[in-house]
Design a protein around this motif. Structure first.
Motif, mmCIF file in Angstrom:
data_model
loop_
_atom_site.group_PDB
_atom_site.id
_atom_site.type_symbol
_atom_site.label_atom_id
_atom_site.label_comp_id
_atom_site.label_asym_id
_atom_site.label_seq_id
_atom_site.Cartn_x
_atom_site.Cartn_y
_atom_site.Cartn_z
ATOM 1 N N PRO A 12 49.473 -41.730 -18.652
ATOM 2 C CA PRO A 12 48.951 -43.044 -18.266
ATOM 3 C C PRO A 12 49.969 -43.741 -17.352
ATOM 4 C CG PRO A 12 48.980 -42.754 -20.659
ATOM 5 C CD PRO A 12 49.845 -41.697 -20.073
ATOM 6 N N ALA A 14 48.868 -46.651 -15.276
ATOM 7 C CA ALA A 14 48.068 -47.716 -14.659
ATOM 8 C C ALA A 14 48.562 -49.110 -15.031
ATOM 9 C CB ALA A 14 46.600 -47.564 -15.063
ATOM 10 N N GLY A 15 49.689 -49.161 -15.758
ATOM 11 C CA GLY A 15 50.234 -50.466 -16.163
ATOM 12 C C GLY A 15 50.722 -51.263 -14.962
ATOM 13 N N GLY A 17 53.614 -52.932 -14.656
ATOM 14 C CA GLY A 17 55.055 -52.858 -14.389
ATOM 15 C C GLY A 17 55.689 -54.220 -14.149
ATOM 16 N N THR A 18 55.266 -55.207 -14.927
ATOM 17 C CA THR A 18 55.750 -56.584 -14.678
ATOM 18 C C THR A 18 57.261 -56.717 -14.881
ATOM 19 O OG1 THR A 18 54.957 -57.046 -16.895
ATOM 20 C CG2 THR A 18 53.629 -57.888 -15.117
ATOM 21 N N ARG A 19 57.821 -55.863 -15.733
ATOM 22 C CA ARG A 19 59.260 -55.999 -15.988
ATOM 23 C C ARG A 19 60.112 -55.611 -14.784
ATOM 24 N NH1 ARG A 19 59.359 -52.836 -21.512
ATOM 25 N NH2 ARG A 19 57.509 -51.970 -20.534
ATOM 26 N N LYS A 29 55.694 -48.498 -10.603
ATOM 27 C CA LYS A 29 56.928 -48.369 -11.397
ATOM 28 C C LYS A 29 57.338 -46.896 -11.544
ATOM 29 C CE LYS A 29 56.390 -48.835 -16.130
ATOM 30 N NZ LYS A 29 56.329 -49.569 -17.402
ATOM 31 N N GLN A 105 41.937 -46.122 -13.843
ATOM 32 C CA GLN A 105 41.554 -47.094 -14.867
ATOM 33 C C GLN A 105 41.235 -48.370 -14.073
ATOM 34 O OE1 GLN A 105 44.807 -48.432 -17.319
ATOM 35 N NE2 GLN A 105 43.473 -49.169 -18.939
ATOM 36 N N PRO A 108 43.688 -52.875 -16.110
ATOM 37 C CA PRO A 108 44.695 -52.516 -17.122
ATOM 38 C C PRO A 108 44.357 -53.133 -18.477
ATOM 39 C CG PRO A 108 45.632 -54.108 -15.575
ATOM 40 C CD PRO A 108 44.219 -53.840 -15.128
ATOM 41 N N GLY A 110 44.888 -51.857 -21.412
ATOM 42 C CA GLY A 110 45.714 -51.366 -22.509
ATOM 43 C C GLY A 110 45.874 -49.851 -22.483
ATOM 44 N N ASP A 133 57.802 -44.267 -19.357
ATOM 45 C CA ASP A 133 58.905 -45.167 -19.695
ATOM 46 C C ASP A 133 60.032 -44.457 -20.427
ATOM 47 O OD1 ASP A 133 57.677 -47.258 -18.553
ATOM 48 O OD2 ASP A 133 57.169 -48.333 -20.391
HETATM 49 P P1 UTP Z 1 53.721 -50.855 -20.773
HETATM 50 O O1 UTP Z 1 53.109 -52.132 -21.157
HETATM 51 O O2 UTP Z 1 55.047 -50.488 -21.317
HETATM 52 O O3 UTP Z 1 53.861 -50.696 -19.189
HETATM 53 O O4 UTP Z 1 52.678 -49.684 -21.039
HETATM 54 P P2 UTP Z 1 53.547 -51.599 -17.989
HETATM 55 O O5 UTP Z 1 52.333 -52.431 -18.196
HETATM 56 O O6 UTP Z 1 53.528 -50.673 -16.818
HETATM 57 O O7 UTP Z 1 54.893 -52.428 -17.851
HETATM 58 P P3 UTP Z 1 55.242 -53.941 -18.121
HETATM 59 O O8 UTP Z 1 55.247 -54.087 -19.635
HETATM 60 O O9 UTP Z 1 54.194 -54.762 -17.442
HETATM 61 O O10 UTP Z 1 56.603 -54.082 -17.504
HETATM 62 C C1 UTP Z 1 53.056 -48.388 -21.508
HETATM 63 C C2 UTP Z 1 52.414 -47.306 -20.664
HETATM 64 O O11 UTP Z 1 51.012 -47.443 -20.651
HETATM 65 C C3 UTP Z 1 50.496 -47.475 -19.345
HETATM 66 C C4 UTP Z 1 51.661 -47.920 -18.469
HETATM 67 O O12 UTP Z 1 51.526 -47.435 -17.163
HETATM 68 C C5 UTP Z 1 52.854 -47.330 -19.198
HETATM 69 O O13 UTP Z 1 53.063 -45.984 -18.848
HETATM 70 N N1 UTP Z 1 49.365 -48.407 -19.314
HETATM 71 C C6 UTP Z 1 49.438 -49.609 -19.937
HETATM 72 C C7 UTP Z 1 48.196 -48.048 -18.654
HETATM 73 O O14 UTP Z 1 48.104 -46.959 -18.060
HETATM 74 N N2 UTP Z 1 47.152 -48.926 -18.653
HETATM 75 C C8 UTP Z 1 47.204 -50.132 -19.271
HETATM 76 O O15 UTP Z 1 46.197 -50.862 -19.235
HETATM 77 C C9 UTP Z 1 48.400 -50.473 -19.928
#
Ligand code: UTP
Length: 298
Positions: A12, A14-15, A17-19, A29, A105, A108, A110, A133
């Motif tokens: 996965p 698709a997050g 990567g706000t951090r 990211k 996806q 995002p 979850g 991560d």
């Molecule tokens: P995280 O919440 O740690 O990653 O999700 P993020 O959203 O990329 O980073 P921040 O928290 O905003 O900095 C854990 C994993 O799940 C994936 C992310 O890509 C990461 O590998 N993920 C999360 C998805 O693919 N889709 C989502 O809707 C949420």
């Protein structure tokens, strides 16, 4: 019953990567490099070394660079051939000879929702989920260790390692019911990011999962949980009520590249280990530390 071979991996990615904003405003990211290799490439290498044959990356908006990275680049390859730069050519070609598939996806919603996108790709087979991560360096690749446990138990296996009391609030934590061996445990439930002081153990889920295909039944009906997202941990807890899920303490050093300090630490450690860079980076670090100490002493 003989276990089915584990051939598929889902990553996965698709997050949001706000951090890592603003770096991740236009760049995924997963493409941030540790020294000179994007983090996602370390994950793909672990999958391949573990015997995985097909990989699905779940991407979202602004993630094009991941697809391009694993595509061939004929113009670049031609120039490298003409200039006799075979070492670089090898590096460029390394990322194109793997069976990588992509799916999007749309929002995002979850991690659980991201994994659900892999349902058609996975079909009726056991599969692994690997998060970018966490990079794990181990003699036997972490994913291979989970597959080995699956071959013994025929059950879903969640990779865990102990974290400090202060860190439990950042992870999915397992509540153990009993232990099969020193490293393999039966699980009562999983708690996503427990409030400080309430964690049922120190064993945290660290980005490596092996699932039987039944997980999709629970993901499909999973209501949004913490953060209004469809949480993978909630679906695993429900799966565990119907068929045994194990937590396995894998061997190996795990690097957290999903947050800034962990990312910097990983970059420094990996650079120090490199034959071509280690000594220079060592000198550089001493120089920087001496500069800083002399500033503090003033
Ligand atoms: P995280 O919440 O740690 O990653 O999700 P993020 O959203 O990329 O980073 P921040 O928290 O905003 O900095 C854990 C994993 O799940 C994936 C992310 O890509 C990461 O590998 N993920 C999360 C998805 O693919 N889709 C989502 O809707 C949420």
């Amino acid at each position: 019953m003989e276990s089915k071979r584990v051939k598929k991996a889902v990553i996965p990615a698709a997050g949001l990567g706000t951090r890592f904003l603003p770096a991740t405003k236009a760049m995924p990211k997963e493409m941030l490099p540790i020294v000179d290799k994007p983090t996602i490439q370390y994950i793909i290498e672990e999958a391949v070394e573990s015997g995985i044959e097909d990989i699905l990356i779940v991407t979202g908006k602004g993630k094009r660079a991941i697809e391009d990275h694993f595509d061939s680049v004929p113009e670049l390859e031609q120039i490298l051939i003409e200039k006799g730069k075979s070492e670089f050519l090898k590096l460029v070609e390394e990322t194109t000879n793997i069976n990588i598939h992509f799916i999007r996806q749309s929002k995002p919603m979850g991690l659980g929702h991201a994994v659900l996108q892999a349902k058609a790709f996975v079909g009726d087979e056991p599969f692994v989920v690997m998060l970018g991560d966490d990079i794990v360096q181990a003699e036997t690749p972490c994913t291979r260790q989970l597959i080995n446990q699956y071959e013994i138990t025929n059950s879903s296996i969640i990779g865990v390692q102990p974290v400090s009391d202060e860190e439990t609030q950042r992870y999915g934590i397992v509540d153990l019911s009993s232990s099969v061996s020193e490293t393999l445990h039966k699980v009562k439930s999983f708690v996503e990011k427990p409030v400080p002081g309430t964690a049922p153990s120190n064993l945290a889920i660290l980005g490596r999962y092996l699932f039987t295909p039944e997980i999709f039944k629970y993901l499909e009906t999973q209501e949004p949980g913490a953060g209004n997202e469809i949480q993978l941990t909630d679906a695993i807890t429900r799966l565990n009520e119907m068929q045994r899920v194990f937590a396995y303490e894998f061997n190996g050093k795990r690097y957290d590249v999903g947050e800034k300090l962990g990312f910097i630490r990983t970059t420094l450690e990996f650079a120090l280990k490199r034959e071509d860079l280690g000594d220079d980076v060592h000198k550089l670090m001493i120089e920087l530390l001496e500069n800083r100490l002399s500033l503090i002493e003033k």
